[in-house]
Scaffold this motif. Structure first.
Motif, PDB file in Angstrom:
ATOM      1  N   GLU A  10     -13.879 -16.877  25.125  1.00 30.91           N
ATOM      2  CA  GLU A  10     -13.288 -17.927  25.968  1.00 30.91           C
ATOM      3  C   GLU A  10     -11.759 -17.763  26.000  1.00 30.91           C
ATOM      4  OE1 GLU A  10     -15.717 -18.420  23.854  1.00 30.91           O
ATOM      5  OE2 GLU A  10     -17.310 -19.310  25.066  1.00 30.91           O
TER       6      GLU A  10
ATOM      7  N   LEU B 231      -9.441 -17.033  29.148  1.00 27.39           N
ATOM      8  CA  LEU B 231      -8.344 -17.972  29.390  1.00 27.39           C
ATOM      9  C   LEU B 231      -7.018 -17.244  29.650  1.00 27.39           C
ATOM     10  CD1 LEU B 231      -7.216 -20.887  29.315  1.00 27.39           C
ATOM     11  CD2 LEU B 231      -7.088 -20.695  26.838  1.00 27.39           C
TER      12      LEU B 231
ATOM     13  N   THR C 193      -6.118 -16.798  33.209  1.00 24.55           N
ATOM     14  CA  THR C 193      -5.929 -18.104  33.852  1.00 24.55           C
ATOM     15  C   THR C 193      -4.559 -18.679  33.490  1.00 24.55           C
ATOM     16  OG1 THR C 193      -8.311 -18.436  33.671  1.00 24.55           O
ATOM     17  CG2 THR C 193      -7.003 -20.375  34.176  1.00 24.55           C
TER      18      THR C 193
ATOM     19  N   ALA D 203      -4.091 -24.989  32.556  1.00 22.46           N
ATOM     20  CA  ALA D 203      -5.002 -23.892  32.185  1.00 22.46           C
ATOM     21  C   ALA D 203      -5.645 -24.156  30.829  1.00 22.46           C
ATOM     22  CB  ALA D 203      -4.237 -22.565  32.156  1.00 22.46           C
TER      23      ALA D 203
ATOM     24  N   SER E 106      -9.542 -25.487  30.585  1.00 20.75           N
ATOM     25  CA  SER E 106     -10.440 -24.460  30.051  1.00 20.75           C
ATOM     26  C   SER E 106     -11.106 -24.932  28.763  1.00 20.75           C
ATOM     27  CB  SER E 106      -9.678 -23.155  29.809  1.00 20.75           C
ATOM     28  OG  SER E 106      -9.188 -22.670  31.031  1.00 20.75           O
TER      29      SER E 106
ATOM     30  N   LYS F 156     -13.452 -27.658  29.432  1.00 15.30           N
ATOM     31  CA  LYS F 156     -14.423 -27.219  30.453  1.00 15.30           C
ATOM     32  C   LYS F 156     -14.441 -28.185  31.644  1.00 15.30           C
ATOM     33  CE  LYS F 156     -17.371 -24.714  27.190  1.00 15.30           C
ATOM     34  NZ  LYS F 156     -16.615 -23.474  27.315  1.00 15.30           N
TER      35      LYS F 156
ATOM     36  N   SER G  18     -13.737 -29.146  35.579  1.00 19.43           N
ATOM     37  CA  SER G  18     -13.571 -28.563  36.923  1.00 19.43           C
ATOM     38  C   SER G  18     -13.657 -29.703  37.937  1.00 19.43           C
ATOM     39  CB  SER G  18     -14.621 -27.488  37.193  1.00 19.43           C
ATOM     40  OG  SER G  18     -15.911 -27.988  36.946  1.00 19.43           O
TER      41      SER G  18
ATOM     42  N   PRO H  15     -12.870 -24.646  40.246  1.00 22.68           N
ATOM     43  CA  PRO H  15     -12.653 -23.996  38.947  1.00 22.68           C
ATOM     44  C   PRO H  15     -11.216 -24.164  38.423  1.00 22.68           C
ATOM     45  CG  PRO H  15     -13.578 -22.474  40.560  1.00 22.68           C
ATOM     46  CD  PRO H  15     -13.237 -23.705  41.301  1.00 22.68           C
ATOM     47  N   ALA H  16     -11.081 -24.061  37.093  1.00 21.18           N
ATOM     48  CA  ALA H  16      -9.774 -24.250  36.438  1.00 21.18           C
ATOM     49  C   ALA H  16      -8.705 -23.312  36.996  1.00 21.18           C
ATOM     50  CB  ALA H  16      -9.923 -24.033  34.933  1.00 21.18           C
ATOM     51  N   SER H  17      -9.092 -22.061  37.278  1.00 23.64           N
ATOM     52  CA  SER H  17      -8.101 -21.086  37.747  1.00 23.64           C
ATOM     53  C   SER H  17      -7.471 -21.537  39.074  1.00 23.64           C
ATOM     54  CB  SER H  17      -8.754 -19.714  37.906  1.00 23.64           C
ATOM     55  OG  SER H  17      -9.896 -19.814  38.737  1.00 23.64           O
TER      56      SER H  17
END
Lengths: 460, 50
Positions: free
Chosen positions: A380, A384, A387, A421, A425, A428, A430, A435-437
């Protein structure tokens, strides 16, 4: 002593000889960190490729295409074409400005526009993002050694010594030359293993006639590759060429404009061939599983190791060596780049080479200690990393396309983007299914726009 | 023009999500051909002087 250990010793000796030869003539940080900006197009391309393509390709991507099908090819090739697009536009400009202004560390480009505090913060964020990412490379090598007679810790130590020695001895010239040799090893191993697997699995049945057995793995969207998942995975890699310092710094090293052109084109073809080979291997193995000639592998990262137990010893050794090479080349490039950022952006020593060498040593120790903990969340953290680094994108694009914004724009953009970020992340999150990115990009660009306008008005 | 080029390339890479749904190597080959064509195109266009 088994064959893999003997091969590793030979590999270590060959790399060290190259590194010793490369150390001649290093007199300045420019020589040490970016090889005096005197690297030709072919070596630049191979070091760019070896730095970019880590052990993920021959282990992770083979398993990814085995488990999820052709979507893995689309994801990886979208990264490649986006990189070529971004490099074809920005690389000549970055190369010229770095030469004109004497930039050595990638964050010095940010310093030029937004001030030294922003460069320092960018260097710290890069450290935070890339130490776990580099640890993953060492863990990959240690797992390889663990299957060949060494303990996990001994494997980490061997990998760390290789990474540190080659980078400390000859700096980037050493890393680039060893990368070039290892890039050829990576490509050769991929060609041979694909051919051997094809002959092994499809000498009695036709691949084309049987491929429809793969069903939904042959198209997108499918049960894995939804558009949202594709976007979530692709976005951090789309901008990798601009936001990841170890590849961004490679844009400083070509000796002339012809070399930078050749670097990008050759990297493009290297990446295309390597991606096609690695993903085709995954599809071959999956079809063999459907035909009952290769075992079903549940853990996708175990697909390549399982293949190696069936391959002849010479091929297993070559593929294992290519994985070791891919991991070492990525790790030493990241560590050398981070060392340049510590030296020039954090402690602001721009003359002495010894600070760079000490930086390499300390960073390698940090990465090795981190890897030895074998944290459960390491994957993870590695995901990350890209990101987090996205928060630099508005600042880099701003240098070329947006005349507003100085110190406070830089600091607020980096703080806001990296905070989003890390928070999204780890928790988790969103929101709205995004999505987080993508949130990192949206927030970073919004903060950059607002603060730069305010900062500009105040200074007017 | 550069950003239009980027949009066209990304759209071409995303096309299989909308248009290709065959149980053979069409999607795989399509992605390889688009990537190869784009790399070749960049190699032959004159935009390398900084």
């Amino acid at each position: 002593m088994n064959s893999f250990i003997i091969l590793t010793i030979l590999y270590a000796i060959a790399g060290t000889v190259i590194a010793l030869y490369a150390r001649k003539g290093i007199r300045s940080q420019e020589d040490y960190f970016i090889a005096g900006r005197r690297i030709g197009g072919v070596i630049s391309a191979l070091t760019y490729a070896a730095t970019t393509y880590s052990a993920f390709m021959m282990v992770g991507l083979v398993g990814f295409s085995y488990a999820t099908g052709v979507g893995a090819v689309g994801f990886e090739l979208l990264y490649l074409v986006s990189t070529i697009f971004l490099l074809s536009y920005y690389a000549p400009r970055v190369w010229k400005i770095s030469r004109d202004k004497g930039f050595v560390s990638p964050a010095e480009l940010l310093s030029y526009r937004y001030g030294s505090a922003v460069a320092k913060l960018a260097a710290l964020i890069s450290l935070l993002a890339l130490i776990p990412y580099t640890s993953v490379q060492l863990i990959g090598v240690a797992l390889l050694f663990e299957k060949n007679g060494l303990t996990f810790v001994e494997g980490i130590v061997v990998a760390a010594v290789l990474v540190a020695i080659w980078a400390m001895l000859g700096g980037l010239r050493s890393v680039a030359w060893t990368d070039a040799v290892q890039g050829i090893i990576m490509l050769s191993a991929a060609v041979l293993v694909v051919i051997w697997t094809y002959l092994w699995g499809f000498s009695n049945v036709s691949f084309n006639a049987e491929v429809s057995r793969l069903g939904e793995l042959l198209y997108v969207p499918n049960s894995f590759w939804t558009p949202v998942r594709f976007a979530a995975l692709a976005v951090p890699w789309f901008f990798f060429a601009l936001t990841n310092p170890q590849v961004f710094q490679r844009l400083f090293i070509p000796k002339d404009s012809r070399a930078i052109r050749n670097m990008i084109i050759l990297f493009g073809f290297f990446g295309l061939i390597y991606t096609v080979l690695v993903t085709f291997l995954g599809l071959e193995l999956r079809l063999m599983t459907e035909l009952g000639t290769f075992p079903a592998v549940k853990d996708r990262d175990a697909v390549t190791p399982t293949l190696l137990t069936y391959a002849p010893e010479w091929l297993s050794l070559l593929v294992a060596l290519s994985i070791l090479a891919a991991a070492v080349t990525t790790a030493n490039s990241v560590i050398l780049t981070l060392s340049s950022m510590i030296s020039r952006d954090i402690i602001r020593e721009t003359k002495n080479i010894i600070t760079g060498r000490i930086g390499v040593l300390v960073l390698t120790l940090l990465v090795a200690v981190f890897a030895m903990q074998r944290p459960a969340y390491i994957v993870e953290l590695a995901v990350l990393s890209s990101t987090i680094l996205l928060c630099q994108l508005p600042l880099i694009l701003g240098i070329f396309h947006w005349s507003r914004g100085k110190k406070y724009t830089g600091i607020s953009t980096l703080v806001a983007g990296s905070s989003i970020a890390v928070t999204f992340s780890f928790l988790k999150l969103s929101p709205l299914g995004i999505p987080a990115s993508i949130w990192v990009l949206l927030v970073s660009f919004a903060v950059h726009l607002i603060v730069s306008v305010v900062e500009d008005l105040k200074s007017a | 023009m550069k950003w239009l080029e980027g949009l066209v390339v990304v759209a071409a890479m995303l096309l299989p999500f909308a248009l290709i749904r065959t149980e053979d190597l069409t999607t795989y080959v399509y992605w390889i051909l688009v990537s190869a064509a784009y790399i070749a195109y960049t190699a032959f266009t004159m935009r390398w002087e900084p």
